[in-house]
Structure formats: structure tokens, C-alpha cells
Scaffold this motif. Structure first.
Motif, PDB file in Angstrom:
ATOM      1  N   PRO A   1      89.341 -26.058-115.985  1.00  8.85           N
ATOM      2  CA  PRO A   1      89.040 -27.477-115.736  1.00  8.85           C
ATOM      3  C   PRO A   1      88.343 -28.101-116.948  1.00  8.85           C
ATOM      4  N   ASP A   2      88.470 -29.428-117.110  1.00  6.40           N
ATOM      5  CA  ASP A   2      87.942 -30.078-118.312  1.00  6.40           C
ATOM      6  C   ASP A   2      86.445 -29.844-118.517  1.00  6.40           C
ATOM      7  N   PHE A   3      85.664 -29.760-117.428  1.00  2.00           N
ATOM      8  CA  PHE A   3      84.212 -29.571-117.585  1.00  2.00           C
ATOM      9  C   PHE A   3      83.844 -28.159-118.055  1.00  2.00           C
ATOM     10  N   LEU A   4      84.814 -27.243-118.077  1.00  2.00           N
ATOM     11  CA  LEU A   4      84.566 -25.907-118.637  1.00  2.00           C
ATOM     12  C   LEU A   4      85.156 -25.766-120.041  1.00  2.00           C
ATOM     13  N   ARG A   5      85.753 -26.860-120.552  1.00  2.00           N
ATOM     14  CA  ARG A   5      86.326 -26.826-121.907  1.00  2.00           C
ATOM     15  C   ARG A   5      85.496 -27.654-122.884  1.00  2.00           C
ATOM     16  N   ASP A   6      84.406 -28.217-122.393  1.00  2.00           N
ATOM     17  CA  ASP A   6      83.571 -29.110-123.186  1.00  2.00           C
ATOM     18  C   ASP A   6      82.352 -28.348-123.697  1.00  2.00           C
ATOM     19  N   ALA A   7      82.221 -28.242-125.025  1.00  2.00           N
ATOM     20  CA  ALA A   7      81.108 -27.483-125.626  1.00  2.00           C
ATOM     21  C   ALA A   7      79.751 -28.123-125.334  1.00  2.00           C
ATOM     22  N   GLN A   8      79.744 -29.368-124.884  1.00  2.00           N
ATOM     23  CA  GLN A   8      78.478 -30.033-124.506  1.00  2.00           C
ATOM     24  C   GLN A   8      78.380 -30.195-122.979  1.00  2.00           C
ATOM     25  N   SER A   9      79.177 -29.436-122.242  1.00  2.00           N
ATOM     26  CA  SER A   9      79.218 -29.565-120.788  1.00  2.00           C
ATOM     27  C   SER A   9      77.826 -29.394-120.170  1.00  2.00           C
ATOM     28  N   SER A  10      77.556 -30.177-119.122  1.00  2.00           N
ATOM     29  CA  SER A  10      76.268 -30.048-118.412  1.00  2.00           C
ATOM     30  C   SER A  10      76.440 -29.213-117.139  1.00  2.00           C
ATOM     31  N   PHE A  11      77.642 -28.679-116.931  1.00  2.00           N
ATOM     32  CA  PHE A  11      77.938 -27.945-115.696  1.00  2.00           C
ATOM     33  C   PHE A  11      77.170 -26.629-115.625  1.00  2.00           C
ATOM     34  N   HIS A  12      76.570 -26.362-114.471  1.00  2.00           N
ATOM     35  CA  HIS A  12      75.903 -25.084-114.202  1.00  2.00           C
ATOM     36  C   HIS A  12      76.556 -24.471-112.969  1.00  2.00           C
ATOM     37  N   PRO A  13      77.184 -23.298-113.106  1.00  2.00           N
ATOM     38  CA  PRO A  13      77.942 -22.731-111.976  1.00  2.00           C
ATOM     39  C   PRO A  13      77.096 -22.425-110.741  1.00  2.00           C
ATOM     40  N   GLU A  14      75.788 -22.200-110.944  1.00  2.00           N
ATOM     41  CA  GLU A  14      74.920 -21.878-109.805  1.00  2.00           C
ATOM     42  C   GLU A  14      74.373 -23.145-109.127  1.00  2.00           C
ATOM     43  N   ARG A  15      74.302 -24.239-109.898  1.00  2.00           N
ATOM     44  CA  ARG A  15      73.723 -25.480-109.356  1.00  2.00           C
ATOM     45  C   ARG A  15      74.630 -26.671-109.682  1.00  2.00           C
TER      46      ARG A  15
END
Length: 768
Positions: free
Chosen positions: A611-625
Motif C-alpha cells: 500500500p502507498d503508506f508503506l512505500r513512503d520513506a516519510q510515512s507516519s504509519f505505525h503498525p501497532e497504533r
């Protein structure tokens, strides 16, 4: 009953000879070789065997179980017995799933050829069967099993026994009424077509009939407009419904007059619901449908651990069969553990254990042969190199000589890349992942200098030995490796330069911290993590791990304590964007169901775009939260009914299953959940549940659904019946069939469950 299939079977001299039967040697090991009489049954769909001609026979396999047939020289086992048993008289039957191969040796090369050609003809025939033909074959198999005295007809007593085998508990009086109605010849027995009519009466789908009548004005047919309404309202097909309706009527309506009038009969409606178009898995996700031009690190890659093992990690059998099976099921990253072997030839096995050994060159030859049979996208050889300098040179030689043009030994254009190439650019290429002496920059710099020196040589056209010596010394002075070469004379490095040079885009480096990787590593350097290390990093620094995986490849491997070759759940590693989550593909179970279900999409090519949010080197996504901007969705699944559910243990003739359905969601931690229906007592044939389950999912882009059907057991663990796993993004809404698979991922046709799927935006109860 056999006549049903015989009417459609290909006509062949080979098949007629196979139906007469052949005495062949069945080979299980170097010491187990026994004569058995094999015969293709009259239905042309099953092979039975006996100790000798005329003695009691029992089923060996169904043609639908067979994946392929190989010649004797392609069998590891038969090759090891070549001095004793002539290879040209041998052949191997390869089955779907994890069932062991069957090695047979005929009395002559001609007999072997008859069986190989005949079996391949039947396998091709079965592969090309349509839905109705597959159902006929299934019925034919059951008829053979129920017809105890093999006289081609079934008494009511035989039918009662068969109903038990087929998981049907039925009122005896009602069953006898159906039996009499089907016995049109009034012979007191059922023959082929009569048995089919009996089966149709038995399998009448009242829930589908009601659905059909809800949309049909006259209860007899669906007009084009009525069918379009159904496709729009229930199946959520949107604007394409009108065109699709015409297509589906043409595809699934059995009567020519119905096709001409653009109407769908009840039979046509049921054909559609049971087809690929009516499947829960969206057919548009079955071919390669994703963008394949992004850098390699933007994809999940179907990966195998200890690929050479077909058993456990301590005593298991090492075999090239492990590589064949992994590659044919779509694995694009396979592991090779290489150690010093006898006679200067490296060997592959699980070091410091009692697992058997195979020559490295056999593994490379197998990869060369099978790498691109399932998918054209690149294969990664993950080398665990434990060899001496000398045997590393042999490894480099085998890789170069055997793989030839398939091997990627320098960058695609000879220039220094700024990012990893894409799967599209690397089509039909084999990449080596392993340790490397230097950087890619240094390698390319040296290649350039060597080319310049070669040009000078060509221009002067002199082969004078003094000049050659001079140029070599100049080359050493120019090369950044000149100092290293002086050292090499004193002590050889652990890694051999010729092997090091074959590692291009996948240089293995040790992981210290995410900060260290950012500051010291390049995008073509990749780190491996044990499952425990990866899990702790996700908990401690989940967002950093996501960002790391947006620019660099990661490989995760199962714990060394998994001596039974068990697996972890790959989902939690995928949630952090880890690309190569390596699995023990030889071990069936929940974890492999998830892996197989996930990689079923995108043509089964072994690469799935993150998904796009896992391809972004500045992603703010946290898989646990996970937090916004992800749009939560609510899923409502009505589990309606089941069809022809098998018994796991067919030896329990008296017991009939009490089936229940469990739906499991896998995704980010807050999305992980499971719910189940109540069980239906004594009915595996056409159980009805009519229960609705509800799930809320925060990050649907990472979610998978797994359907599990079990036989409820009051006193012990429920018995497994079947399963099916589908990525959320590949799920179709509306009335759908979930076609069940075995533990090994093999179709249990015609076993299915009938469901209604509805997805709403936002959390439950949110109508905004």
C-alpha cells in the motif's frame, strides 16, 4: 455412471492399454521396491492398484490429484537407482499440494511411455474441464465408491451407504422416495443418468431458488433487466452491470433459446453463482493487475525458508523437490544453505544436523529449469554461504555456467543505479543475495577501468608478454582494489571475489539500528531479521521499521527453535512493510493459508505491491497504533449455507459432520478478530446457517479474511474440514460462493459455502 465421463474422454490407444492394467515396480526408497498391478478404471478418471492382477484392488489416485508426469531421469530417487533400474523405464507422478511423488518403473521403456503419455493426456483433459464436467467427474468418483460390487448399478442399500460417505443424514422414507423417482427404468437400481437425477433432487438449493424468485416476476426466468437489477443491487457491479449481464447470460445459460432471448433460467443462475464470476475472489485480481514498474523494495515478495527441506529441520529430507514445489507455487525468493562437500563439490543441507545432503550444482540446475514456469518475474537466490575459498569458486562457476543469461551479474545498464530496479525490468532474471566484498560503486569503477585497458590493447594490437605484464600492473595501480590484492597474496579473504562479484542489487549486511542503516548503508544493501528481532523492532520502533522498508529490502526468517518446520504468521511482518517474509512452505497450516491466500492475487506472480503508506520513506504509519487518515470499514457477512462438505477422516463411515463456519480477520493488531456460527447437526451435505457476522476494520488495505469450516466435536478438538483465505481488496460483495480448499491448498470441489458480503464505509452504526 462411467459412461458419463467416457462419452467425453479423449480416445487414445494408450488409455485402452492402461485400462487393461500393467504390472510395475513401485519405488519408495533405495530399499523399498515392490511390484504392484496398476489399472486405469473404466471411468478414465481414477487409477487403482492391487498386489497382482485379479486380487482386490483399491484406489491409488484420481486424475484430478495429478499435477504433472515426469520422465525417470528427472527423479532424484530413480537417478540414485539408475544402475539397478533403467531410467528410461521409470517415471514420476507429481501430485498437487504436499503429497509425496509416486515413482514407478515399468517393464519396458514402451510401457513407461504409454503411461506417461496417457496420464498427461488425461491431466490436460481434466485441466480443461468446465464446471459441469468437473461435477460429472466428482459424481463418477462417488458412484465408483458406492457401487460396492462394481456392476455399474446401485441398489438402495448401496445408495444408503453412499449417502453416509457423502455426509448426508436423511430420513429413510424420503431418501427412498427420491430413489424411486430417479429409477425411471423401474429396475430397483440406479444407473448412470438415473444417479445424476437422484443427485439433482438431493442437492436442490431452496435458498438459491428463493433468491431467484425475489428478482424474477414469473419465477421461471430472469429477464435481462431483472438480472441487471440483481447485479446492481446485490452484487454491487455498478455501471458495468448491463454489459456484464449479457456476458454472463452468454457464458452460463445452458439453453440456446435462453441465450438468444437474453434470459437466465434457474440452472443458468446457479451456474453463475457457482462460477469464477460468482466467487468471493474478484476475478479482476486473478491476472497481473498491479503496477510492476516500481522499485523492488515496494513489493511483498513470496519467500521460502530452508527451501531444500521437505521435512523437519533436524532429520528431514533435503531434496531438489523442495525448490521445484516452491518455485511452482510462486515463490520468488528461495534459500540455499551451502557447505563444503566431498570431491570439491559444495553441498546443500541444514548445517550441523542430520538432514540429508544434495549437490549445489543440482539445486542451481533445478532453479534454472523451474524458475520461470509459474512467473516471469525475478527469482532471488538467498545464499547462506559456509564454504571454503576453493568451494566458493566452484559455486561461482556453477552459478555462471548453469544459469548463463538468466543470471544477473552486473547492473542492468552497466551504470550506477539510484534505486532498485523493478520486477518488470528484471523479468526472467535470477539475482544472487549474499555477502559482498565491496560496494557496487567500486565494482562498476573497476569494470570501467578494465574496459578502458581492453580498448588500449585492441588499438595497439600487440600480444607482447612484456606489454601484458605492464598493463596488468597499470590495472592494479589504477584499481581501488590494488592494496587489497597485495593483502590477498598474504591471506585469502573469507569471501571469494568471483562469488562476491555475482551479488549486485542484494548485498547482505548486518543490522545494527535504523539510524546506523540510514547513515552507513546503501539502498541495494539488505538486512535479515529473525522473527523475534523483527517483532521486537515492530513494538519498539514500528514507524522507523516502516520507513526503513520503504527504501531498503528486509528478509525475515523463522526462529531456529522451529525444528518441526512450523511457521509464524507473516501478516504482522507485512504490516511493517517487510518484503521477504520467509516461510517453511513445506508445512501446511493457518500461516501458509494466509501466505497462499495473499499471493493468490496479481497473477500468483510472487510480487504484490505494498500500500502507498508503506512505500513512503516519510510515512507516519505505525503498525501497532494505526490512526487516520485510514478509513475504517464495517463488514457484514451472512453465512447462508454449505454444499457437499467432505469428511476429513473418511474411515469414520458412520459419523456425519456437524459443521460450523469461523471467519477470521488478519491485519493490524486492532483488526485481528474471529467469530463463528453455531453448528448444524448431522449435515455436511447441505447445511443451512443463515447467520450474520459483523466486523469493523481500521486498515482494510492490510486485511485478509480466512473462512474455516470445522466439524464440531463435543469431547475433543473440532476436526478441520476446509478453508479459504482472501485479501480484503480482492473480495467481491453480494451473494458469493467460497470454494473450499484442503489443508494443502488443494480444491475440495464441489465443497463450498454460500455467503452474502456487504461492506460499509465507516465504523458500525455510523450512517454518515
Amino acid at each position: 455412471m462411467a459412461s458419463l465421463m467416457q462419452g467425453r474422454l479423449p480416445i487414445s490407444e494408450d488409455l485402452l492399454l492402461m485400462q487393461k492394467g500393467t504390472l510395475m515396480r513401485k519405488v519408495r526408497s533405495k530399499s523399498w521396491k515392490k511390484l504392484r498391478y496398476f489399472r486405469l478404471q473404466d471411468d478414465g478418471m481414477t487409477v487403482w492398484h492391487a498386489r497382482q492382477a485379479g486380487s482386490t484392488a483399491k484406489p491409488t489416485f484420481s486424475i484430478s490429484d495429478v499435477e504433472s508426469v515426469r520422465e525417470g531421469q528427472e527423479s532424484e530417487l530413480l537417478r540414485s537407482l539408475a544402475e539397478e533400474l533403467p531410467l528410461e523405464q521409470g517415471f514420476t507422478i507429481v501430485f498437487h499440494g504436499r503429497r509425496s511423488n509416486l515413482d514407478l518403473v515399468a517393464n519396458s521403456a514402451e510401457e513407461a511411455k504409454i503411461w506417461m503419455q496417457g496420464l498427461q493426456l488425461l491431466v490436460d483433459f481434466v485441466t480443461g474441464m468446465d464446471q459441469q464436467e468437473r461435477l460429472d467427474q466428482w459424481l463418477s468418483d462417488w458412484f465408483q465408491r458406492g457401487d460396492k460390487n462394481q456392476d455399474g448399478r446401485m441398489s438402495f442399500h448401496e445408495v444408503q451407504r453412499l449417502l453416509h460417505l457423502m455426509n448426508v443424514k436423511m430420513d429413510q422414507e424420503y431418501a427412498f422416495q427420491l430413489f424411486q423417482a430417479a429409477d425411471t427404468s423401474e429396475s430397483g437400481t440406479l444407473e448412470g443418468e438415473e444417479f445424476v437425477e437422484f443427485y439433482k433432487a438431493l442437492t436442490k438449493r431452496t435458498e438459491v431458488q428463493e433468491l431467484f424468485e425475489n428478482f424474477s416476476a414469473d419465477g421461471q426466468k430472469l429477464t435481462l433487466l431483472e438480472f441487471v437489477d440483481f447485479l446492481q443491487e446485490e452484487q454491487k457491479e455498478g455501471e458495468r452491470a448491463s454489459d456484464l449481464a449479457l456476458e454472463l447470460i452468454d457464458r452460463y445459460e445452458p439453453s440456446d433459446s435462453g441465450k438468444l432471448r437474453h434470459v437466465l433460467s434457474m440452472d443458468g443462475f446457479l451456474n453463475y453463482l457457482c462460477s469464477k464470476d460468482g466467487d468471493i475472489f474478484n476475478p479482476t485480481c486473478l491476472p497481473v493487475y498491479q503496477d510492476m514498474t516500481q522499485p523492488l523494495n515496494h513489493y511483498y515478495i513470496n519467500s521460502s525458508h530452508n527451501t531444500y527441506l521437505v521435512g523437519d529441520q533436524l532429520y528431514g529430507h533435503s531434496s531438489v523437490e523442495g525448490y521445484i514445489r516452491a518455485l511452482k507455487r510462486g515463490c520468488r525468493c528461495v534459500e540455499v544453505d551451502i557447505w563444503d562437500g566431498p570431491n570439491g563439490e559444495p553441498i546443500v543441507y541444514h548445517g550441523h544436523t542430520l538432514t540429508s545432503r544434495i549437490p549445489f550444482k543440482d539445486v542451481v540446475a533445478t532453479v534454472a529449469q523451474y524458475a520461470f514456469q509459474t512467473s516471469d518475474y525475478p527469482v532471488i537466490l538467498s545464499l547462506e554461504n559456509h564454504c571454503s575459498w576453493e568451494q566458493q569458486q566452484v559455486m561461482a562457476y556453477h552459478l555462471t555456467e548453469i544459469l548463463g543469461e538468466q543470471l544477473l551479474s552486473t547492473t542492468l545498464d552497466g551504470l550506477l543505479p539510484t534505486q532498485l530496479p523493478s520486477p518488470e525490468e528484471l523479468r526472467r532474471k535470477i539475482l544472487v543475495k549474499g555477502k559482498k566484498l565491496r560496494t557496487l560503486e567500486e565494482d562498476l569503477e573497476e569494470e570501467e577501468e578494465e574496459e578502458e585497458l581492453e580498448c588500449e590493447l585492441e588499438t595497439e594490437q600487440e600480444a607482447d608478454t612484456e606489454l601484458e605484464a605492464h598493463l596488468e600492473s597499470v590495472s592494479q595501480e589504477l584499481s581501488p582494489r590494488s592494496k587489497d590484492k597485495k593483502k590477498e597474496k598474504k591471506s585469502k579473504p573469507i569471501l571469494c571475489p568471483s562469488l562476491s562479484a555475482l551479488v549486485v542489487y542484494l548485498k547482505s549486511v548486518s543490522f545494527h539500528s535504523f539510524t546506523h542503516s540510514r547513515e552507513h548503508y546503501r539502498f541495494y544493501e539488505t538486512s535479515s531479521f529473525s522473527e523475534a528481532k523483527a517483532r521486537s523492532l515492530i513494538k519498539e520502533a514500528g514507524n522507523e521499521f516502516v520507513q526503513h522498508n520503504a527504501w531498503q529490502l528486509s528478509r525475515v526468517y523463522p526462529s531456529g527453535l522451529r525444528t518441526d518446520s512450523s511457521n509464524y504468521n507473516p501478516q504482522e511482518l507485512w504490516n511493517a512493510g517487510c518484503q521477504m517474509v520467509a516461510m517453511n512452505v513445506q508445512t501446511a497450516g493457518l500461516e501458509m493459508d494466509i501466505c497462499d491466500g495473499f499471493f493468490r492475487q496479481n497473477g500468483g506472480c510472487g510480487y504484490v505491491l505494498k500500500p502507498d503508506f508503506l512505500r513512503d520513506a516519510q510515512s507516519s504509519f505505525h503498525p501497532e497504533r494505526p490512526i487516520s487518515p485510514f478509513k475504517a470499514q464495517t463488514l457484514l457477512i451472512q453465512i447462508i449455507s454449505g454444499q457437499q462438505l467432505p469428511k476429513e477422516d473418511t474411515s469414520k463411515e458412520r459419523s456425519i459432520v456437524d459443521p460450523l463456519v469461523r471467519v477470521e480477520i488478519f491485519g493490524v493488531r486492532p483488526d485481528k478478530s474471529r467469530q463463528e456460527t453455531s453448528y448444524v447437526e448431522n449435515n455436511g451435505f447441505n447445511p443451512y446457517w443463515g447467520q450474520t457476522l459483523s466486523f469493523q476494520v481500521l486498515v482494510p488495505q492490510l486485511a485478509l479474511l480466512r473462512f474455516v469450516v470445522e466439524d464440531y466435536n463435543r469431547k475433543s478438538r473440532n476436526d478441520f474440514i476446509g478453508q479459504y483465505t482472501v485479501p480484503w481488496s480482492c473480495m467481491q460483495q453480494g451473494y458469493r460462493h467460497v470454494h473450499l480448499l484442503s489443508k494443502d491448498g488443494i480444491s475440495l470441489h464441489p465443497a463450498s459455502i454460500f455467503v452474502h458480503i456487504s461492506i460499509r464505509e465507516g465504523p458500525e452504526g455510523d450512517e454518515s
